[in-house]
Design an enzyme around this catalytic site. Sequence first.
Site, PDB file in Angstrom:
ATOM      1  N   GLY A  55       0.919  -1.259  -0.113  1.00  0.00           N
ATOM      2  CA  GLY A  55       0.575   0.327  -0.003  1.00  0.00           C
ATOM      3  C   GLY A  55       0.923   1.230  -0.028  1.00  0.00           C
ATOM      4  O   GLY A  55       1.952   0.823  -0.662  1.00  0.00           O
ATOM      5  N   GLU A  56       0.862   2.214   1.062  1.00  0.00           N
ATOM      6  CA  GLU A  56       1.297   3.382   0.817  1.00  0.00           C
ATOM      7  C   GLU A  56       1.693   3.204   2.482  1.00  0.00           C
ATOM      8  O   GLU A  56       1.078   3.392   3.299  1.00  0.00           O
ATOM      9  CB  GLU A  56       0.279   4.729   0.616  1.00  0.00           C
ATOM     10  CG  GLU A  56       1.900   5.476   0.333  1.00  0.00           C
ATOM     11  CD  GLU A  56       2.550   5.676  -0.733  1.00  0.00           C
ATOM     12  OE1 GLU A  56       2.063   4.758  -1.469  1.00  0.00           O
ATOM     13  OE2 GLU A  56       3.835   5.698  -0.426  1.00  0.00           O
ATOM     14  N   SER A  57       2.976   3.139   2.706  1.00  0.00           N
ATOM     15  CA  SER A  57       3.893   3.131   3.902  1.00  0.00           C
ATOM     16  C   SER A  57       3.747   4.105   4.261  1.00  0.00           C
ATOM     17  O   SER A  57       3.162   4.256   6.168  1.00  0.00           O
ATOM     18  CB  SER A  57       5.137   2.808   4.163  1.00  0.00           C
ATOM     19  OG  SER A  57       6.183   3.669   3.328  1.00  0.00           O
ATOM     20  N   CYS A  87       5.864  -5.194   0.407  1.00  0.00           N
ATOM     21  CA  CYS A  87       6.337  -3.837   0.350  1.00  0.00           C
ATOM     22  C   CYS A  87       6.044  -2.481   1.025  1.00  0.00           C
ATOM     23  O   CYS A  87       7.243  -2.540   1.879  1.00  0.00           O
ATOM     24  CB  CYS A  87       5.364  -3.723  -1.550  1.00  0.00           C
ATOM     25  SG  CYS A  87       6.002  -2.061  -2.154  1.00  0.00           S
ATOM     26  N   ARG A 114      12.555   4.112   0.101  1.00  0.00           N
ATOM     27  CA  ARG A 114      11.594   3.613  -0.285  1.00  0.00           C
ATOM     28  C   ARG A 114      11.759   3.575  -2.463  1.00  0.00           C
ATOM     29  O   ARG A 114      12.352   4.329  -2.234  1.00  0.00           O
ATOM     30  CB  ARG A 114       9.979   3.908   0.251  1.00  0.00           C
ATOM     31  CG  ARG A 114       9.925   3.853   1.564  1.00  0.00           C
ATOM     32  CD  ARG A 114       9.633   4.581   2.757  1.00  0.00           C
ATOM     33  NE  ARG A 114       8.511   4.895   1.829  1.00  0.00           N
ATOM     34  CZ  ARG A 114       7.375   6.242   1.727  1.00  0.00           C
ATOM     35  NH1 ARG A 114       7.962   7.482   2.466  1.00  0.00           N
ATOM     36  NH2 ARG A 114       6.152   6.542   1.202  1.00  0.00           N
ATOM     37  N   ARG A 144       6.849   0.297  -7.390  1.00  0.00           N
ATOM     38  CA  ARG A 144       7.169   1.440  -6.120  1.00  0.00           C
ATOM     39  C   ARG A 144       7.801   0.530  -5.322  1.00  0.00           C
ATOM     40  O   ARG A 144       7.874   1.483  -3.772  1.00  0.00           O
ATOM     41  CB  ARG A 144       6.114   2.101  -5.528  1.00  0.00           C
ATOM     42  CG  ARG A 144       5.978   3.244  -7.001  1.00  0.00           C
ATOM     43  CD  ARG A 144       4.530   4.455  -6.588  1.00  0.00           C
ATOM     44  NE  ARG A 144       3.596   3.421  -6.483  1.00  0.00           N
ATOM     45  CZ  ARG A 144       2.585   3.700  -5.831  1.00  0.00           C
ATOM     46  NH1 ARG A 144       3.507   3.678  -4.238  1.00  0.00           N
ATOM     47  NH2 ARG A 144       1.414   3.007  -5.354  1.00  0.00           N
ATOM     48  N   HIS A 179       5.429  -8.425  -4.275  1.00  0.00           N
ATOM     49  CA  HIS A 179       4.426  -8.946  -3.919  1.00  0.00           C
ATOM     50  C   HIS A 179       3.602 -10.319  -4.796  1.00  0.00           C
ATOM     51  O   HIS A 179       3.138 -10.801  -5.306  1.00  0.00           O
ATOM     52  CB  HIS A 179       2.936  -7.762  -4.862  1.00  0.00           C
ATOM     53  CG  HIS A 179       2.388  -6.393  -4.179  1.00  0.00           C
ATOM     54  ND1 HIS A 179       2.212  -6.026  -3.495  1.00  0.00           N
ATOM     55  CD2 HIS A 179       3.555  -5.057  -4.895  1.00  0.00           C
ATOM     56  CE1 HIS A 179       2.173  -4.581  -3.505  1.00  0.00           C
ATOM     57  NE2 HIS A 179       3.255  -4.326  -4.308  1.00  0.00           N
ATOM     58  N   GLU A 181       1.321 -12.107  -3.524  1.00  0.00           N
ATOM     59  CA  GLU A 181      -0.753 -11.753  -3.147  1.00  0.00           C
ATOM     60  C   GLU A 181      -0.892 -11.789  -4.711  1.00  0.00           C
ATOM     61  O   GLU A 181      -2.277 -12.006  -4.871  1.00  0.00           O
ATOM     62  CB  GLU A 181      -0.801 -11.296  -2.435  1.00  0.00           C
ATOM     63  CG  GLU A 181      -0.903  -9.410  -2.508  1.00  0.00           C
ATOM     64  CD  GLU A 181       0.417  -8.893  -2.328  1.00  0.00           C
ATOM     65  OE1 GLU A 181       1.501  -9.356  -2.077  1.00  0.00           O
ATOM     66  OE2 GLU A 181       0.496  -7.114  -2.225  1.00  0.00           O
TER      67      GLU A 181
END
Length: 221
Positions: A55-57, A87, A114, A144, A179, A181
């Site tokens: 996601g977005e950390s 990620c 990142r 990313r 990823h 998943e």
Amino acid sequence: MVRERELAKPLIGVLAVQGAFAEHVLGLERVGADSRLVRQPTDLEGLDGLVIPGGESTTLGLLGARTGLLDAVQRTLAGGLPVFGTCAGMIMLADETTGGPQPLIGGLDICVRRNAFGRQVASFEADVELTPFPEAPFPGVFIRAPWAERVGPGVEILASRGGHAIAARTDVALVTAFHPELTDDLRVHDLFLRMVREAGAHDSVGASPVHRKEGERVRAQ
Ligand code: GLN
């Protein structure tokens, strides 16, 4: 195998604050685990393992800090709960990032960069050679993605790209910069489930898989 059949179906929490959590739920089901979405501290009770998705950390960190979930996850992991971060999840579990402070869960002795692969190649797919799976490369989906710039002596590197770690583990923590998943290849989820079963087997004979020094959250061995 006999031993594994004796253990109950593990219950794995999937942090569902933001990001790619639904895909992890499907992956976990397919390797034979039950799952529970974790949105508040009480959702952490009684779990056998926890997944921190991509996601977005920064968003994960800010939302999690505001709701108290980040602290609760830290406390739960300090008790030795096996954890798998992909990620942004890998970033959240790192002790530090190269980009300065942001709210993290921490506990894994690595320093991540990142968006390490640069803006031009923000997303790509590449075969990854993972040491636990010598039989065939793993289809790595990088979005990313970070890499680990520094990996502590107690952390085992499972895969590297361009000289930087992109998958690593301890006894109770597993991280991938890519990823799993988002692919049909279930080997990484399967590996995590084996870690969960091993930690559970240790627990059931009264020996915690985690023997931490003060302040240490994830066993580095
Ligand atoms: N770049 C994101 C971050 O820094 C991670 C991207 C991902 O999880 N796919 O948090």
